[in-house]
Write an enzyme that holds these catalytic residues in place. Structure first.
Site, PDB file in Angstrom:
ATOM      1  N   LYS A  37       0.845  -1.203   0.000  1.00 41.21           N
ATOM      2  CA  LYS A  37       0.000   0.000   0.000  1.00 41.21           C
ATOM      3  C   LYS A  37       0.879   1.251   0.000  1.00 41.21           C
ATOM      4  CE  LYS A  37      -0.327  -0.292   5.059  1.00 41.21           C
ATOM      5  NZ  LYS A  37      -1.099  -0.883   6.163  1.00 41.21           N
ATOM      6  N   ARG A 132     -10.793  -0.336  14.102  1.00 39.29           N
ATOM      7  CA  ARG A 132     -10.413   0.529  12.996  1.00 39.29           C
ATOM      8  C   ARG A 132     -11.108   0.072  11.717  1.00 39.29           C
ATOM      9  NH1 ARG A 132      -4.301   0.893  10.690  1.00 39.29           N
ATOM     10  NH2 ARG A 132      -4.956  -1.185  10.047  1.00 39.29           N
ATOM     11  N   TYR A 246      17.705  29.323  10.334  1.00 42.31           N
ATOM     12  CA  TYR A 246      16.566  29.997  10.970  1.00 42.31           C
ATOM     13  C   TYR A 246      16.656  29.943  12.486  1.00 42.31           C
ATOM     14  CZ  TYR A 246      13.861  30.197   6.609  1.00 42.31           C
ATOM     15  OH  TYR A 246      13.400  30.461   5.348  1.00 42.31           O
ATOM     16  N   MET A 294      12.786  24.122   4.387  1.00 45.86           N
ATOM     17  CA  MET A 294      11.926  23.408   3.439  1.00 45.86           C
ATOM     18  C   MET A 294      12.744  22.633   2.407  1.00 45.86           C
ATOM     19  SD  MET A 294       8.985  24.929   0.914  1.00 45.86           S
ATOM     20  CE  MET A 294       8.093  25.749   2.228  1.00 45.86           C
TER      21      MET A 294
HETATM   22  C1  LIG Z   1      -0.412  -1.951   6.845  1.00 51.15           C
HETATM   23  C2  LIG Z   1      -1.040  -3.253   7.163  1.00 51.15           C
HETATM   24  C3  LIG Z   1      -0.261  -4.416   7.198  1.00 51.15           C
HETATM   25  C4  LIG Z   1       1.255  -4.402   7.129  1.00 51.15           C
HETATM   26  O1  LIG Z   1       1.741  -3.924   8.368  1.00 51.15           O
HETATM   27  P1  LIG Z   1       3.299  -3.792   8.682  1.00 51.15           P
HETATM   28  O2  LIG Z   1       3.332  -3.372  10.106  1.00 51.15           O
HETATM   29  O3  LIG Z   1       3.822  -2.737   7.782  1.00 51.15           O
HETATM   30  O4  LIG Z   1       3.930  -5.104   8.444  1.00 51.15           O
HETATM   31  C5  LIG Z   1      -0.920  -5.637   7.343  1.00 51.15           C
HETATM   32  N1  LIG Z   1      -2.274  -5.689   7.498  1.00 51.15           N
HETATM   33  C6  LIG Z   1      -3.047  -4.571   7.512  1.00 51.15           C
HETATM   34  C7  LIG Z   1      -4.500  -4.699   7.683  1.00 51.15           C
HETATM   35  C8  LIG Z   1      -2.454  -3.324   7.353  1.00 51.15           C
HETATM   36  O5  LIG Z   1      -3.217  -2.220   7.382  1.00 51.15           O
END
Ligand SMILES: *Cc1c(COP(=O)(O)O)cnc(C)c1O
Length: 348
Positions: A37, A132, A246, A294
């Site tokens: 993802k 969630r 800064y 930045m």
């Molecule tokens: C992001 C996610 C994972 C992977 O988690 P990691 O901690 O990056 O290994 C697996 N299952 C779900 C549902 C997730 O949202």
């Protein structure tokens, strides 16, 4: 190093990625998928997915159906691609076109599935306590017979505290997940990276690590996957008592040479990154001084024998988790924020 020398360069080592997947796979007796993802945690979903498919990954996971398109393109028709957000309004076309498998999260999503594509593969995501995503236990109890009659590909849930091995939540969610799924015919999955490391009780039919593949904690044995090289724009001499950057936050205590490099918080090198972070000329550390701006970072290069033309900030000595700790965040956020404007290269 390829790419223009006026912007920072992000190198992604696909050998290290593959090696991390193999190392996690070797920790279990079961199948190991891959979570890709958010553009494979910022590292490029195309090359990352293609590499993992070549390694033998047959289950990929994305957050949204839109993200599945690039994965399908990279891995070809065979591997399964699962969508964590399930079946959202308007996803029909995408799910169909690229043969993506929605993970149903709610009674509404299940209704949508039944109406729009009752003959297509789907999975079920259950809430085992994280609150969630996923079906609540009561909804699952009610829908289970109907869902099981449609042969879900997988029934899964997610752990809230798996990066803390001794956290009682892990066992509690394991028990809840078992209570909710014992007897299902579908494959079961509970473990991401943290759960993979918790031991075989948590592995069920397959694991689905993300961060560990990309070199992040809690997989302590991960090989670093990313390096970041920062071009030096100019180097100046600074007298004792002069300040840098800064807010005058750094004051020279000795005659110093200060290099200004081309990267900043707009590249995910968060302004909150405090003391203790270095850039490297080869193996020689050179500390960041003054505030991160930045587009610019200032570095004390006084101890180098000559002025560098580039400095490296992420390498085997200093990882995304070191940067994360210095910024008060987690490696995941550093990775996914890194360098939209960096040039990129892959070690294949
Ligand atoms: C992001 C996610 C994972 C992977 O988690 P990691 O901690 O990056 O290994 C697996 N299952 C779900 C549902 C997730 O949202």
């Amino acid at each position: 190093m390829n790419g223009a020398m006026s912007i920072a360069h992000l190198t992604i080592n696909l050998h290290a990625l593959a090696s991390n997947w193999r190392a996690l796979d070797a920790k279990t007796e079961v199948e190991t998928g891959a979570v890709v993802k958010a553009d494979a945690y910022g590292l490029g979903v195309g090359p990352v997915s293609a590499t993992l498919a070549e390694e033998g990954v047959r289950k990929f996971f994305v957050a949204a159906a839109e993200e599945g398109v690039a994965v399908r393109e990279a891995v070809g028709p065979e591997p399964q691609i699962f969508v964590f957000s399930g079946f959202m309004e308007g996803d029909n076309g995408l799910l169909y076109a690229d043969n993506l498998i929605p993970l149903i999260n709610s009674p509404e999503q299940f209704k949508r599935l039944q109406q729009a594509m009752p003959d297509r593969p789907f999975g079920v995501q259950l809430d085992s306590g994280m609150n969630r995503l996923g079906l609540e236990p009561a909804d699952w109890a009610e829908l289970r017979p109907e869902m099981e009659a449609m042969n879900p590909v997988v029934v899964m849930s997610h752990l809230a505290c798996a990066d803390e091995p001794d956290h009682p939540m892990n066992r509690q969610q394991l028990k809840t997940f078992r209570d909710m799924t014992d007897g299902v015919t579908a494959a079961r999955s509970l473990a991401a990276t943290g759960g993979t490391l918790l031991g075989s009780d948590f592995h069920f039919d397959f694991c689905r690590p993300g961060i560990g593949l990309y070199g992040g904690m809690p997989f302590v044995d991960a090989k670093p996957v990313v390096t970041v090289d920062l071009p030096v724009i100019q180097v100046r001499a600074v007298e004792v008592g002069e300040t840098v950057g800064y807010g005058n936050s750094w004051v020279a205590r000795r005659p110093s040479r200060i290099a200004t490099v081309a990267a900043g918080y707009a590249d995910g090198l968060h302004r909150a990154i405090g003391g203790g972070i270095d850039t490297f000329a080869g193996d020689q550390p050179c500390p960041l001084v003054g505030r991160i701006s930045m587009d610019l970072i200032t570095v004390d290069v006084t101890d180098l024998p000559e002025d560098p033309d580039r400095l490296r900030i992420l390498n085997g000595h200093q990882t995304v988790d070191d940067l994360a700790e210095a910024a008060g965040t987690i490696g995941y956020e550093i990775l996914t924020s890194l360098g939209a404007r960096f040039s990129r290269g892959y070690v294949e």
